[in-house]
Design an enzyme around this catalytic site. Structure first.
Site, PDB file in Angstrom:
ATOM      1  N   ASN A 184       0.835  -1.191   0.000  1.00 54.73           N
ATOM      2  CA  ASN A 184       0.000   0.000   0.000  1.00 54.73           C
ATOM      3  C   ASN A 184       0.877   1.251   0.000  1.00 54.73           C
ATOM      4  O   ASN A 184       1.987   1.268   0.547  1.00 54.73           O
ATOM      5  CB  ASN A 184      -1.015   0.002   1.148  1.00 54.73           C
ATOM      6  CG  ASN A 184      -0.410  -0.195   2.525  1.00 54.73           C
ATOM      7  OD1 ASN A 184       0.625  -0.828   2.686  1.00 54.73           O
ATOM      8  ND2 ASN A 184      -1.075   0.347   3.527  1.00 54.73           N
ATOM      9  N   CYS A 237     -10.235  -4.964   0.250  1.00 51.49           N
ATOM     10  CA  CYS A 237     -11.340  -3.997   0.222  1.00 51.49           C
ATOM     11  C   CYS A 237     -12.195  -4.220  -1.023  1.00 51.49           C
ATOM     12  O   CYS A 237     -11.815  -4.929  -1.960  1.00 51.49           O
ATOM     13  CB  CYS A 237     -10.799  -2.567   0.276  1.00 51.49           C
ATOM     14  SG  CYS A 237     -10.207  -1.957  -1.311  1.00 51.49           S
ATOM     15  N   GLU A 260      -2.948  -4.655  -3.120  1.00 51.17           N
ATOM     16  CA  GLU A 260      -3.429  -5.570  -4.155  1.00 51.17           C
ATOM     17  C   GLU A 260      -3.433  -4.893  -5.523  1.00 51.17           C
ATOM     18  O   GLU A 260      -3.009  -5.458  -6.529  1.00 51.17           O
ATOM     19  CB  GLU A 260      -4.849  -6.043  -3.838  1.00 51.17           C
ATOM     20  CG  GLU A 260      -4.965  -6.828  -2.543  1.00 51.17           C
ATOM     21  CD  GLU A 260      -5.259  -5.953  -1.334  1.00 51.17           C
ATOM     22  OE1 GLU A 260      -4.739  -4.810  -1.267  1.00 51.17           O
ATOM     23  OE2 GLU A 260      -5.994  -6.400  -0.444  1.00 51.17           O
TER      24      GLU A 260
END
Ligand code: THU
Length: 191
Positions: free
Chosen positions: A110, A155, A123
């Site tokens: 991230n 998410c 991701e």
């Protein structure tokens, strides 16, 4: 340490000698065969009573498969990748490892920003790297959050991004087992 993890270790300057896992690799360090797939089974929510709303269809419910050696190894790599996370604002570090059908592995972390919405999940960072390299088919993704033992469920946006390229049976490897993408996102948006 497996050659596979050694390969990534060189790239990320990771010094983790606690690896017990071996991945099947060819001479160039690529996975010889893809990670095993998960089996999706149909399920209908018969207990849902009127007034609570009902799903428009029959969402796929999937057995959560136990982690095998390969998925554990990928999670170990995701932990190493996680060290590179840029999580200045949330302090929540995420590492992702995306295995393409070619056998090539793409890491992602991230990447946060002072303008919060400009941040990117691990991701999607991994998918962006893989797509940029020309990949279009994928075998599995492993995801690890800040806590090694708590599953880091992807998410909603990342699930939708996975659904753009991956079938419902695509394995999503979390710390508590292997989920199918179809069970995590039963009704993805399509154009
Ligand atoms: N995050 C991810 O990278 N992946 C997920 O699946 C969930 C959330 C990141 C985004 C943000 O940088 C931090 O975790 C806290 O939300």
């Amino acid at each position: 340490m497996s050659r596979f993890i050694k390969h990534l270790s060189d790239f990320f300057a990771v010094t983790d000698d606690d690896d017990d896992f071996e991945l099947p690799l060819d001479e160039s360090g690529k996975l010889i065969r893809p990670i095993g797939t998960v089996r999706a089974v149909e399920h209908s929510f018969k207990t849902r009573s009127a007034g609570q709303g009902s799903p428009t269809g029959s969402p796929q419910q999937t057995e959560v498969l136990p982690l095998d050696d390969e998925s554990r190894a990928l999670l170990e790599i995701a932990k190493a990748v996680r060290d590179k996370a840029y999580a200045k604002y949330s302090g929540f570090h995420v590492g992702a490892v995306l295995v393409a059908a070619s056998g090539q592995v793409y890491p992602g972390v991230n990447m946060e920003n002072a303008s919060y919405p400009a941040g990117l999940c691990a991701e999607r960072a991994a998918f962006a790297a893989a797509i940029t390299a020309g990949e279009r088919e994928f075998s599995a993704i492993a995801i690890i959050g800040s806590d090694d033992d708590a599953p880091c469920y992807p998410c909603g946006i990342c699930r939708q991004v996975m659904a753009e390229f991956c079938p419902p049976e695509f394995p999503v490897i979390l710390s508590d087992g292997v989920y199918s993408l179809g069970s995590l996102l039963p009704h993805s948006f399509e154009l």
